[in-house]
Scaffold this motif. Sequence first.
Motif, PDB file in Angstrom:
ATOM      1  N   ARG A 118     -20.021  77.277 -19.321  1.00 25.70           N
ATOM      2  CA  ARG A 118     -20.271  77.135 -17.893  1.00 25.70           C
ATOM      3  C   ARG A 118     -19.006  77.387 -17.095  1.00 25.70           C
ATOM      4  O   ARG A 118     -19.068  77.783 -15.935  1.00 25.70           O
ATOM      5  N   GLY A 119     -17.861  77.117 -17.705  1.00 24.22           N
ATOM      6  CA  GLY A 119     -16.597  77.311 -17.006  1.00 24.22           C
ATOM      7  C   GLY A 119     -16.123  78.750 -17.070  1.00 24.22           C
ATOM      8  O   GLY A 119     -16.748  79.614 -17.693  1.00 24.22           O
ATOM      9  N   MET A 132     -17.134  69.255 -15.881  1.00 23.75           N
ATOM     10  CA  MET A 132     -16.534  69.540 -14.586  1.00 23.75           C
ATOM     11  C   MET A 132     -16.476  71.049 -14.365  1.00 23.75           C
ATOM     12  O   MET A 132     -16.108  71.794 -15.265  1.00 23.75           O
ATOM     13  N   THR A 133     -16.878  71.508 -13.189  1.00 28.02           N
ATOM     14  CA  THR A 133     -16.709  72.915 -12.845  1.00 28.02           C
ATOM     15  C   THR A 133     -15.370  73.079 -12.138  1.00 28.02           C
ATOM     16  O   THR A 133     -14.961  72.222 -11.351  1.00 28.02           O
ATOM     17  N   ALA A 134     -14.662  74.153 -12.462  1.00 29.99           N
ATOM     18  CA  ALA A 134     -13.322  74.353 -11.918  1.00 29.99           C
ATOM     19  C   ALA A 134     -13.112  75.821 -11.583  1.00 29.99           C
ATOM     20  O   ALA A 134     -13.742  76.709 -12.161  1.00 29.99           O
ATOM     21  N   PRO A 159     -16.423  79.392 -12.089  1.00 31.77           N
ATOM     22  CA  PRO A 159     -17.315  79.036 -13.199  1.00 31.77           C
ATOM     23  C   PRO A 159     -18.273  80.177 -13.537  1.00 31.77           C
ATOM     24  O   PRO A 159     -18.876  80.777 -12.645  1.00 31.77           O
ATOM     25  N   ALA A 207     -13.155  63.372 -21.265  1.00 33.72           N
ATOM     26  CA  ALA A 207     -13.484  64.767 -20.948  1.00 33.72           C
ATOM     27  C   ALA A 207     -13.059  65.714 -22.065  1.00 33.72           C
ATOM     28  O   ALA A 207     -13.697  66.757 -22.292  1.00 33.72           O
ATOM     29  N   ALA A 245      -8.331  69.765 -13.450  1.00 31.81           N
ATOM     30  CA  ALA A 245      -9.203  70.501 -14.368  1.00 31.81           C
ATOM     31  C   ALA A 245      -8.499  70.705 -15.706  1.00 31.81           C
ATOM     32  O   ALA A 245      -7.272  70.790 -15.786  1.00 31.81           O
ATOM     33  N   ARG A 263     -13.575  71.090 -25.041  1.00 32.26           N
ATOM     34  CA  ARG A 263     -14.345  70.765 -23.836  1.00 32.26           C
ATOM     35  C   ARG A 263     -13.555  71.203 -22.599  1.00 32.26           C
ATOM     36  O   ARG A 263     -13.434  70.455 -21.627  1.00 32.26           O
ATOM     37  N   ASP A 321     -12.425  73.122 -19.168  1.00 30.83           N
ATOM     38  CA  ASP A 321     -13.071  73.596 -17.942  1.00 30.83           C
ATOM     39  C   ASP A 321     -12.783  75.077 -17.716  1.00 30.83           C
ATOM     40  O   ASP A 321     -13.612  75.798 -17.171  1.00 30.83           O
ATOM     41  N   ARG A 333      -9.573  61.619 -18.775  1.00 25.92           N
ATOM     42  CA  ARG A 333      -9.167  62.852 -19.463  1.00 25.92           C
ATOM     43  C   ARG A 333      -9.498  62.766 -20.954  1.00 25.92           C
ATOM     44  O   ARG A 333      -9.938  63.754 -21.557  1.00 25.92           O
TER      45      ARG A 333
END
Length: 555
Positions: free
Chosen positions: A215-216, A1-3, A29, A135, A68, A186, A188, A132
């Motif tokens: 990525r986050g 997930m992008t946040a 991100p 994730a 997130a 993991r 975000d 959750r």
Amino acid sequence: MTATLVAHGLAGGYGHRTLFDSLDLTVAPGDVVGVVGANGAGKSTLLKLLAGVDAPQDGSVTLAPSDAFVGWLPQEHERVPGETVAAYIGRRTGCDEAARNMETAAEALGDPAAQAMGGGDPADVYSAALDRWLASGAADLDERLPLVLADLGLDLDGVRAEQTLMTSLSGGQAARVGLAALLLSRFDVVLLDEPTNDLDLDGLERLEGFVRGLRGGVVLVSHDREFLSRCVTRVLELDLAQGANRVYGGGYDAYLEERATVRRHQREKYDEFAGKKADLVSRARTQREWSSQGVRNAMKKSPDNDKIKRKAASESSEKQAQKVRQMESRIARLEEVEEPRKEWQLAFTIGSAPRSSSVVSTLSRAVLKQGAFTLGPVSLQVNAGERIGITGPNGAGKSTLLRALLGHQTPDEGTASLGASVQIGEIDQARSQLAGAGNLVTAVEDVVPEMAPAEVRTLLAKFGLKAEHVNRPVDELSPGERTRAGMALLQAQGVNVLVLDEPTNHLDLPAIEQLEQALESYEGTLLLVTHDRRMLATVKTDRHWRVEEGIVTEL
């Protein structure tokens, strides 16, 4: 997930003291925001606010999306009694909490009483908890954990690393477990408070790769200049002296250049304003003196019945008064420029003692054992005035080597001897010289009994440790405050052998630079253990020892 994390108008501090306010920050991100500032400026406080651990004095922190996953790694690795490495990592990654919430939601699905209590559709609650849990990476954490620990070299005394108690680990090993928690997480959005502390060069490279590969968004506090230079995309400066905060774009090195330019312009702008105001005030004062002098002269020289001269003098005086009013009006119209406040600066010198014997310390075929770990056999000699840099991986035996050289640990085999007239000053990795429930001023008095209490307080104040610090229990001080107290002792005591084991841990950037400057002028023997790459490049050394797997090699 992008946040995306957004702080707006944020104010934080403790008690009635505000450390920063009106702080705006957006972390999207791919952003890596480095937070810098002097010790006590509120860097750790800010991370706690962003993590939702503490509530702000003002302002707000929002997440998009609101669910997130935000991870926060605090400055010190908590050593909870009885907690294993696996339990620590489960807690730090959020996997354990996600698992508990999913189990609670699953139980509520089949419990009519729980459903009757409300709180939303149990199926929806369970679905959210399951998402959750997935994730967080909890589903395969048990499979991934031993692989990451093994890759980090955490093979602890033949015991499965994940089952080892956290309280049994060295500082370096605990730092690697903290790194493992990061690699297994993991999140975000990741919030890191001094993640480089106690990491060796390999660990630093792994951490840099992890941060750059996320990525986050990342917000991190660090005093490792090379790490900041390699990783951050923006810098948030908390300027305690000016009571301000500012975001600089373009990475750490660009921040240093832009900050220097900004501060120079601020000083130039103030100097221009102050000079212009001083000139106008001086001219107004001169006009007043001329006006007053003109009236007095006219009264002396003119007879009472000379109305013409009196009138002329009066008109002249009025013209002078009008000029004064014009000057005062120009002064009032000046745009006020506040003088930049001078930052507190640590002025640090290392107290010197008479030269020691020509040979400071000797190890001859020395072997030191600690559990399953063995250092040696080692044969070394440290001569007076030598400056020795010591590097090596975590757990390789660097601190054990120092204890042997200083006479703190007796070899199991071979011999160790300490020279005559050796006066040792030491900042060890655990900052253990000052510890306990007693207050700081008393602890320092015990170490330097020749100093009067007032002198001790003055000394500590020079290191930024003032009334709110000196009466607090030593164990309640931050790591940075304990380090500065240790530096104060080095200045108070005369030393001819200086031993620094990871001295930059927990120090702010100005203090690190002051320490490096003090080491330039220090003429005694130096034993320096550090993984700070810029310090290794800056501090001059004569010899370099590499410690790895219990073997000491001179490079």
